[in-house]
Design an enzyme around this catalytic site. Structure first.
Site, short mmCIF file in Angstrom:
data_model
loop_
_atom_site.label_atom_id
_atom_site.label_comp_id
_atom_site.label_asym_id
_atom_site.label_seq_id
_atom_site.Cartn_x
_atom_site.Cartn_y
_atom_site.Cartn_z
N CYS A 101 87.90 30.99 21.21
CA CYS A 101 87.32 32.16 20.56
C CYS A 101 87.94 33.50 21.01
CB CYS A 101 85.81 32.15 20.75
SG CYS A 101 84.98 33.17 19.52
N ARG A 135 79.03 37.57 10.52
CA ARG A 135 79.32 36.62 11.60
C ARG A 135 79.37 35.21 11.04
NH1 ARG A 135 79.70 39.12 16.22
NH2 ARG A 135 80.19 37.20 17.30
N HIS A 198 83.12 26.61 20.42
CA HIS A 198 82.39 26.57 21.69
C HIS A 198 81.59 25.27 21.71
CE1 HIS A 198 82.90 30.94 22.37
NE2 HIS A 198 82.66 31.09 21.10
N1 GLN Z 1 84.23 39.05 19.91
C1 GLN Z 1 84.84 38.06 19.13
C2 GLN Z 1 84.29 37.90 17.72
O1 GLN Z 1 83.10 38.05 17.47
C3 GLN Z 1 84.78 36.75 19.89
C4 GLN Z 1 83.41 36.14 19.97
C5 GLN Z 1 83.35 34.91 20.83
O2 GLN Z 1 84.18 34.72 21.72
N2 GLN Z 1 82.36 34.09 20.59
O3 GLN Z 1 85.07 37.63 16.82
#
Ligand code: GLN
Length: 246
Positions: A101, A135, A198
């Site tokens: 990520c 998101r 993740h």
């Molecule tokens: N900040 C980044 C995004 O939202 C990575 C998020 C994360 O590592 N879960 O794209």
């Protein structure tokens, strides 16, 4: 020294990049799973943690990095600049790395956040990321070719696009992946894997853990003889994760 003694002393060193700033949704579980599986395959396992300002060990066998908030990524991106040339050289030599990520984004060329902040990446992976308003959250299932079906959890607003030199890590069977449009997930360059998954990824996906260990062992010792490991509990966890709604 006898062959037996040599075998007993075999060690694989895991380098955990930025565990203080980049550790989300159980990403530390990747390090724990890696250390455990290295031992199950008959090696000694060593862990070196590298945070901002620390020196990067160049003799690591496997490098691992996790996810983080945009704010944590800004700090890390600055520090990564000083380590970029060394990491690129290691990647070119075929050293295995797993970047999740936030660290996946920073192993790309550039990450432009939703607030317009631009972070230069190390450019090992030919990808660029732009933060979006939506998101991408939920359980995700991939087809990763020889690594099989890969199961994880994604939560990112960054939309990543592969450049001509990047190969996707997998194709999306359920979820979003790099972006909601093109059905790709993650990126690979030589033995470097970047992915949004993740969960943590490795405890649920031993095919990836074994792949990283196999490459590391062959790089360091010229061969790898896997141990037979009972993955019954892991397979049950995989099925449970897969059956959960997104
Ligand atoms: N900040 C980044 C995004 O939202 C990575 C998020 C994360 O590592 N879960 O794209």
């Amino acid at each position: 020294m006898s062959k037996q003694e040599k075998t007993e002393q075999r060690t694989l060193r895991v380098v955990s990049l930025y565990p203080r700033d980049m550790n989300m949704y159980g990403d530390r579980g990747n390090v724990l799973a890696l250390l455990k599986r290295i031992r199950q395959h008959g090696f000694e396992a060593e862990l070196v943690s590298v945070n901002c300002g620390d020196e990067l060990p160049l003799d690591g066998d496997i490098y691992v990095g996790g996810g983080g908030q945009d704010s944590g990524q800004v700090r890390v991106a600055k520090d990564l600049k000083s380590k970029a040339a060394a990491l690129s050289e290691l990647a070119d030599r075929g050293v295995p790395m797993l970047m999740i990520c936030g660290m996946y984004q920073l192993f790309g060329k550039e990450f432009r956040t939703v607030n317009g902040e631009i972070m230069e990446g190390v450019g090992i992976l030919d990808v660029t990321t732009v933060g979006g308003q939506t998101r991408m959250i939920g359980n995700i299932v991939l087809d990763c070719g020889e690594l099989g079906e890969v199961i994880g959890y994604e939560n990112h607003s960054g939309n990543t696009v592969l450049g001509p030199d990047a190969e996707a890590f997998g194709s999306v069977k359920q979820g979003d992946g790099n972006n909601p449009e093109d059905g790709t997930e993650g990126a690979r360059y030589r033995e470097v894997i970047g992915t949004y998954l993740h969960g943590a990824l490795l405890p649920k996906n031993p095919s990836i853990t074994d792949h990283l260990i196999r490459v590391a062992a062959i790089n360091r010792y010229g061969e790898f003889t896997p141990a037979a490991i009972d993955d019954t509990a892991i397979n049950q966890a995989r099925q449970a994760a897969k059956s959960r709604p997104r």
